[in-house]
Design a protein around this motif. Structure first.
Motif, PDB file in Angstrom:
ATOM      1  N   SER A  42      -8.635   5.515   9.129  1.00 59.99           N
ATOM      2  CA  SER A  42      -8.837   4.704  10.332  1.00 59.99           C
ATOM      3  C   SER A  42      -7.882   3.504  10.302  1.00 59.99           C
ATOM      4  O   SER A  42      -7.340   3.138   9.247  1.00 59.99           O
ATOM      5  N   ARG A  43      -7.717   2.878  11.445  1.00 57.15           N
ATOM      6  CA  ARG A  43      -6.892   1.670  11.525  1.00 57.15           C
ATOM      7  C   ARG A  43      -7.443   0.587  10.590  1.00 57.15           C
ATOM      8  O   ARG A  43      -6.691  -0.115   9.920  1.00 57.15           O
ATOM      9  N   ALA A  44      -8.766   0.459  10.535  1.00 56.82           N
ATOM     10  CA  ALA A  44      -9.392  -0.559   9.683  1.00 56.82           C
ATOM     11  C   ALA A  44      -9.055  -0.326   8.209  1.00 56.82           C
ATOM     12  O   ALA A  44      -8.756  -1.272   7.478  1.00 56.82           O
ATOM     13  N   LYS A  45      -9.088   0.929   7.763  1.00 53.27           N
ATOM     14  CA  LYS A  45      -8.750   1.227   6.368  1.00 53.27           C
ATOM     15  C   LYS A  45      -7.268   0.958   6.108  1.00 53.27           C
ATOM     16  O   LYS A  45      -6.904   0.454   5.045  1.00 53.27           O
ATOM     17  N   LYS A  46      -6.414   1.286   7.068  1.00 51.19           N
ATOM     18  CA  LYS A  46      -4.984   1.001   6.901  1.00 51.19           C
ATOM     19  C   LYS A  46      -4.753  -0.504   6.793  1.00 51.19           C
ATOM     20  O   LYS A  46      -3.966  -0.958   5.965  1.00 51.19           O
ATOM     21  N   GLN A  47      -5.458  -1.284   7.610  1.00 51.79           N
ATOM     22  CA  GLN A  47      -5.303  -2.733   7.546  1.00 51.79           C
ATOM     23  C   GLN A  47      -5.827  -3.285   6.226  1.00 51.79           C
ATOM     24  O   GLN A  47      -5.252  -4.222   5.657  1.00 51.79           O
ATOM     25  N   ALA A  48      -6.904  -2.697   5.700  1.00 53.78           N
ATOM     26  CA  ALA A  48      -7.418  -3.117   4.397  1.00 53.78           C
ATOM     27  C   ALA A  48      -6.413  -2.781   3.297  1.00 53.78           C
ATOM     28  O   ALA A  48      -6.215  -3.577   2.363  1.00 53.78           O
ATOM     29  N   LEU A  49      -5.745  -1.633   3.406  1.00 53.43           N
ATOM     30  CA  LEU A  49      -4.719  -1.261   2.443  1.00 53.43           C
ATOM     31  C   LEU A  49      -3.560  -2.256   2.482  1.00 53.43           C
ATOM     32  O   LEU A  49      -3.085  -2.711   1.437  1.00 53.43           O
ATOM     33  N   ILE A  50      -3.128  -2.609   3.680  1.00 51.23           N
ATOM     34  CA  ILE A  50      -2.049  -3.594   3.837  1.00 51.23           C
ATOM     35  C   ILE A  50      -2.439  -4.906   3.159  1.00 51.23           C
ATOM     36  O   ILE A  50      -1.622  -5.543   2.488  1.00 51.23           O
ATOM     37  N   ALA A  51      -3.695  -5.304   3.336  1.00 50.32           N
ATOM     38  CA  ALA A  51      -4.191  -6.557   2.755  1.00 50.32           C
ATOM     39  C   ALA A  51      -4.489  -6.436   1.256  1.00 50.32           C
ATOM     40  O   ALA A  51      -4.750  -7.447   0.595  1.00 50.32           O
ATOM     41  N   GLY A  52      -4.474  -5.215   0.739  1.00 49.58           N
ATOM     42  CA  GLY A  52      -4.809  -5.013  -0.670  1.00 49.58           C
ATOM     43  C   GLY A  52      -6.282  -5.209  -0.959  1.00 49.58           C
ATOM     44  O   GLY A  52      -6.665  -5.524  -2.081  1.00 49.58           O
ATOM     45  N   ASP A  53      -7.119  -5.004   0.052  1.00 51.46           N
ATOM     46  CA  ASP A  53      -8.562  -5.226  -0.068  1.00 51.46           C
ATOM     47  C   ASP A  53      -9.260  -3.917  -0.446  1.00 51.46           C
ATOM     48  O   ASP A  53      -9.800  -3.207   0.408  1.00 51.46           O
ATOM     49  N   TRP A  54      -9.276  -3.605  -1.740  1.00 54.61           N
ATOM     50  CA  TRP A  54      -9.845  -2.352  -2.215  1.00 54.61           C
ATOM     51  C   TRP A  54     -11.354  -2.303  -2.027  1.00 54.61           C
ATOM     52  O   TRP A  54     -11.918  -1.216  -1.833  1.00 54.61           O
TER      53      TRP A  54
END
Length: 95
Positions: free
Chosen positions: A70-82
């Motif tokens: 999802s877009r939310a998971k991609k944004q979390a990946l960009i932020a490094g928020d595992w």
């Protein structure tokens, strides 16, 4: 040889995920519009995430996985928020 899976943010806000064995050249090709396809009409683009892998197969597997997120998971990946990635994975968000 090193391979990368990478994510670009396009001018329209959409994300593009790909893989390459030459990240700098691939980004330059996307930026110039010489790669026909998704990013050609969505320039300029910017690199927002990349990860290295030891084989093309690993990079392709990671590309396939991230493309399905999802877009939310991609944004979390960009932020490094595992922690958020894990939370989204368990909440029923597309994996």
């Amino acid at each position: 040889m090193t391979f990368w899976t990478y994510m670009l943010r396009c001018a329209d806000g959409h994300y593009y995920v790909g893989h390459s064995d030459n990240l700098e050249a691939r980004i330059a090709a996307h930026q110039s519009g010489s790669i026909i396809g998704y990013t050609q009409s969505r320039r300029p683009i910017g690199l927002v995430w990349s990860e290295t892998f030891g084989s093309r197969e690993e990079a392709i597997a990671a590309e396939s996985q991230v493309k399905g997120w999802s877009r939310a998971k991609k944004q979390a990946l960009i932020a490094g928020d595992w922690d958020l990635i894990s939370e989204l994975a368990h909440s029923g968000s597309r994996r």
